[in-house]
Scaffold this motif. Structure first.
Motif, PDB file in Angstrom:
ATOM      1  N   LEU A 204       0.849  -1.182   0.000  1.00 44.05           N
ATOM      2  CA  LEU A 204       0.000   0.000   0.000  1.00 44.05           C
ATOM      3  C   LEU A 204       0.886   1.233   0.000  1.00 44.05           C
ATOM      4  O   LEU A 204       1.879   1.292   0.722  1.00 44.05           O
ATOM      5  N   CYS A 205       0.534   2.168  -0.801  1.00 45.05           N
ATOM      6  CA  CYS A 205       1.296   3.417  -0.898  1.00 45.05           C
ATOM      7  C   CYS A 205       0.733   4.403   0.125  1.00 45.05           C
ATOM      8  O   CYS A 205      -0.457   4.731   0.083  1.00 45.05           O
ATOM      9  N   SER A 206       1.571   4.855   1.016  1.00 43.51           N
ATOM     10  CA  SER A 206       1.142   5.831   2.015  1.00 43.51           C
ATOM     11  C   SER A 206       0.912   7.192   1.348  1.00 43.51           C
ATOM     12  O   SER A 206       1.424   7.462   0.264  1.00 43.51           O
ATOM     13  N   LYS A 207       0.150   8.009   2.053  1.00 45.39           N
ATOM     14  CA  LYS A 207      -0.074   9.364   1.538  1.00 45.39           C
ATOM     15  C   LYS A 207       1.257  10.111   1.418  1.00 45.39           C
ATOM     16  O   LYS A 207       1.454  10.899   0.508  1.00 45.39           O
ATOM     17  N   LYS A 208       2.187   9.810   2.327  1.00 41.89           N
ATOM     18  CA  LYS A 208       3.507  10.442   2.301  1.00 41.89           C
ATOM     19  C   LYS A 208       4.252  10.129   1.006  1.00 41.89           C
ATOM     20  O   LYS A 208       5.018  10.951   0.504  1.00 41.89           O
TER      21      LYS A 208
ATOM     22  N   GLN B 228      -3.974  17.305 -12.418  1.00 38.52           N
ATOM     23  CA  GLN B 228      -4.430  15.952 -12.746  1.00 38.52           C
ATOM     24  C   GLN B 228      -4.296  15.033 -11.535  1.00 38.52           C
ATOM     25  O   GLN B 228      -5.187  14.234 -11.258  1.00 38.52           O
ATOM     26  N   ASN B 229      -3.211  15.156 -10.805  1.00 42.88           N
ATOM     27  CA  ASN B 229      -2.962  14.275  -9.671  1.00 42.88           C
ATOM     28  C   ASN B 229      -3.932  14.484  -8.520  1.00 42.88           C
ATOM     29  O   ASN B 229      -4.168  13.565  -7.740  1.00 42.88           O
ATOM     30  N   ARG B 230      -4.516  15.652  -8.399  1.00 47.41           N
ATOM     31  CA  ARG B 230      -5.490  15.910  -7.328  1.00 47.41           C
ATOM     32  C   ARG B 230      -6.693  14.981  -7.433  1.00 47.41           C
ATOM     33  O   ARG B 230      -7.299  14.654  -6.425  1.00 47.41           O
ATOM     34  N   VAL B 231      -7.012  14.564  -8.648  1.00 43.92           N
ATOM     35  CA  VAL B 231      -8.138  13.647  -8.858  1.00 43.92           C
ATOM     36  C   VAL B 231      -7.910  12.341  -8.101  1.00 43.92           C
ATOM     37  O   VAL B 231      -8.844  11.720  -7.613  1.00 43.92           O
ATOM     38  N   PHE B 232      -6.659  11.949  -7.957  1.00 39.88           N
ATOM     39  CA  PHE B 232      -6.351  10.670  -7.337  1.00 39.88           C
ATOM     40  C   PHE B 232      -6.222  10.753  -5.823  1.00 39.88           C
ATOM     41  O   PHE B 232      -5.988   9.738  -5.165  1.00 39.88           O
ATOM     42  N   ASP B 233      -6.434  11.926  -5.247  1.00 36.93           N
ATOM     43  CA  ASP B 233      -6.418  12.057  -3.794  1.00 36.93           C
ATOM     44  C   ASP B 233      -7.458  11.152  -3.142  1.00 36.93           C
ATOM     45  O   ASP B 233      -7.271  10.704  -2.017  1.00 36.93           O
ATOM     46  N   ILE B 234      -8.532  10.866  -3.853  1.00 38.82           N
ATOM     47  CA  ILE B 234      -9.590  10.007  -3.304  1.00 38.82           C
ATOM     48  C   ILE B 234      -9.050   8.647  -2.877  1.00 38.82           C
ATOM     49  O   ILE B 234      -9.538   8.046  -1.928  1.00 38.82           O
ATOM     50  N   TRP B 235      -7.999   8.157  -3.532  1.00 39.42           N
ATOM     51  CA  TRP B 235      -7.442   6.843  -3.196  1.00 39.42           C
ATOM     52  C   TRP B 235      -6.852   6.818  -1.796  1.00 39.42           C
ATOM     53  O   TRP B 235      -6.696   5.742  -1.203  1.00 39.42           O
ATOM     54  N   TRP B 236      -6.544   7.949  -1.227  1.00 40.07           N
ATOM     55  CA  TRP B 236      -5.985   8.016   0.120  1.00 40.07           C
ATOM     56  C   TRP B 236      -7.007   8.507   1.138  1.00 40.07           C
ATOM     57  O   TRP B 236      -6.709   8.600   2.312  1.00 40.07           O
ATOM     58  N   LYS B 237      -8.222   8.788   0.697  1.00 35.96           N
ATOM     59  CA  LYS B 237      -9.271   9.277   1.602  1.00 35.96           C
ATOM     60  C   LYS B 237     -10.168   8.168   2.127  1.00 35.96           C
ATOM     61  O   LYS B 237     -10.954   8.400   3.041  1.00 35.96           O
TER      62      LYS B 237
ATOM     63  N   GLY C 200      -9.196   1.042   3.462  1.00 34.37           N
ATOM     64  CA  GLY C 200     -10.046  -0.129   3.661  1.00 34.37           C
ATOM     65  C   GLY C 200     -11.117  -0.272   2.599  1.00 34.37           C
ATOM     66  O   GLY C 200     -11.848  -1.260   2.573  1.00 34.37           O
ATOM     67  N   VAL C 201     -11.224   0.722   1.727  1.00 32.98           N
ATOM     68  CA  VAL C 201     -12.194   0.688   0.626  1.00 32.98           C
ATOM     69  C   VAL C 201     -11.466   0.851  -0.709  1.00 32.98           C
ATOM     70  O   VAL C 201     -11.733   0.133  -1.659  1.00 32.98           O
ATOM     71  N   LEU C 202     -10.536   1.807  -0.756  1.00 32.80           N
ATOM     72  CA  LEU C 202      -9.705   2.034  -1.939  1.00 32.80           C
ATOM     73  C   LEU C 202      -8.253   1.743  -1.559  1.00 32.80           C
ATOM     74  O   LEU C 202      -7.773   2.192  -0.515  1.00 32.80           O
ATOM     75  N   PHE C 203      -7.586   0.996  -2.415  1.00 31.17           N
ATOM     76  CA  PHE C 203      -6.246   0.503  -2.116  1.00 31.17           C
ATOM     77  C   PHE C 203      -5.257   0.915  -3.210  1.00 31.17           C
ATOM     78  O   PHE C 203      -5.193   0.267  -4.255  1.00 31.17           O
ATOM     79  N   PRO C 204      -4.480   1.969  -2.982  1.00 27.81           N
ATOM     80  CA  PRO C 204      -3.458   2.373  -3.960  1.00 27.81           C
ATOM     81  C   PRO C 204      -2.142   1.631  -3.673  1.00 27.81           C
ATOM     82  O   PRO C 204      -1.435   1.944  -2.712  1.00 27.81           O
ATOM     83  N   TYR C 205      -1.846   0.656  -4.478  1.00 30.93           N
ATOM     84  CA  TYR C 205      -0.633  -0.139  -4.279  1.00 30.93           C
ATOM     85  C   TYR C 205       0.497   0.344  -5.177  1.00 30.93           C
ATOM     86  O   TYR C 205       0.270   0.718  -6.332  1.00 30.93           O
ATOM     87  N   MET C 206       1.697   0.271  -4.631  1.00 32.10           N
ATOM     88  CA  MET C 206       2.899   0.524  -5.410  1.00 32.10           C
ATOM     89  C   MET C 206       3.580  -0.818  -5.626  1.00 32.10           C
ATOM     90  O   MET C 206       3.671  -1.630  -4.704  1.00 32.10           O
ATOM     91  N   ILE C 207       4.026  -1.048  -6.843  1.00 32.71           N
ATOM     92  CA  ILE C 207       4.801  -2.245  -7.162  1.00 32.71           C
ATOM     93  C   ILE C 207       6.263  -1.830  -7.169  1.00 32.71           C
ATOM     94  O   ILE C 207       6.638  -0.862  -7.842  1.00 32.71           O
ATOM     95  N   LYS C 208       7.081  -2.548  -6.389  1.00 34.74           N
ATOM     96  CA  LYS C 208       8.511  -2.250  -6.331  1.00 34.74           C
ATOM     97  C   LYS C 208       9.305  -3.482  -6.743  1.00 34.74           C
ATOM     98  O   LYS C 208       8.889  -4.606  -6.481  1.00 34.74           O
ATOM     99  N   VAL C 209      10.420  -3.252  -7.375  1.00 29.54           N
ATOM    100  CA  VAL C 209      11.356  -4.305  -7.739  1.00 29.54           C
ATOM    101  C   VAL C 209      12.715  -3.918  -7.162  1.00 29.54           C
ATOM    102  O   VAL C 209      13.239  -2.853  -7.485  1.00 29.54           O
ATOM    103  N   ASP C 210      13.215  -4.773  -6.305  1.00 30.78           N
ATOM    104  CA  ASP C 210      14.492  -4.497  -5.627  1.00 30.78           C
ATOM    105  C   ASP C 210      14.501  -3.113  -4.987  1.00 30.78           C
ATOM    106  O   ASP C 210      15.487  -2.383  -5.039  1.00 30.78           O
ATOM    107  N   GLY C 211      13.356  -2.749  -4.404  1.00 30.56           N
ATOM    108  CA  GLY C 211      13.243  -1.477  -3.693  1.00 30.56           C
ATOM    109  C   GLY C 211      12.965  -0.257  -4.551  1.00 30.56           C
ATOM    110  O   GLY C 211      12.784   0.838  -4.029  1.00 30.56           O
ATOM    111  N   ILE C 212      12.895  -0.425  -5.868  1.00 32.84           N
ATOM    112  CA  ILE C 212      12.675   0.693  -6.798  1.00 32.84           C
ATOM    113  C   ILE C 212      11.226   0.670  -7.301  1.00 32.84           C
ATOM    114  O   ILE C 212      10.729  -0.380  -7.720  1.00 32.84           O
TER     115      ILE C 212
END
Length: 183
Positions: free
Chosen positions: A7-11, A53-62, A65-77
């Protein structure tokens, strides 16, 4: 390669904000969309900057438990993203638990088994009924092939696929499957 889906934190939202325009650029080839007059991949000229454009995606962090913004990392990148939605934010029949709203890997990471591993990790974290949709046209053959191959590998081919119509996006190829935790 060590593949992680977290899960990608708001930070750290800014990282997904950096990746997302590249995703839209890739999709422009599939959906035959061009950028607006400001160079932003949006359907109209109301969005002038990537920041707007990115402000539209703020909803994913609001809605944790309902919306899950995941980051995919490979070797920490950072290597990609996966956005998973649940009710009431899914355009699916009521029996669907999870809707894979967006899935994207940066080009460098494609064709190396990373996407398949990311999907496997994602669905293992969230057992239940899933749906994902993609463009059914010849311009999207690579993605269609990816989803068929990946679903065969991750859930042993136990999925359905059908053509459907999305009210806003038109015709879609819809994949549905159930992932259960094996006892």
């Amino acid at each position: 390669m060590n593949v992680v889906v977290e899960l990608c934190s708001k930070k750290h939202k800014f990282i997904l904000n950096n990746i997302y325009p590249l995703y839209l650029h890739d999709l422009s080839e599939v959906w035959m969309h061009k950028s607006n007059r400001y160079g932003v991949f949006e359907e109209d000229d109301h969005t002038r900057t990537l920041t707007e454009q990115n402000r539209v995606f703020d909803i994913w962090w609001k809605h944790p438990g309902v919306l899950f913004p995941y980051m995919i990392k490979v070797d920490g990148i950072p290597a990609g993203l996966a956005f998973v939605a649940t009710r009431p934010y899914i355009p699916c029949p009521p029996f669907i638990d999870y809707y894979l709203n967006e899935f994207f890997l940066l080009r460098y990471y494609r064709g190396r088994g990373i996407g398949e591993e990311a999907v496997r990790l994602l669905i293992e974290m969230m057992p239940g009924h899933w749906e994902l949709q993609t463009n059914p046209t010849d311009r999207n053959e690579r993605a269609i092939h990816f989803w068929r191959k990946t679903l065969r590998a991750c859930i042993k081919g136990n999925y359905t696929e059908e053509l459907g119509c999305h009210p806003e996006d038109g015709e879609k190829l819809i994949f549905r499957f159930i992932h259960k935790i094996e006892q």
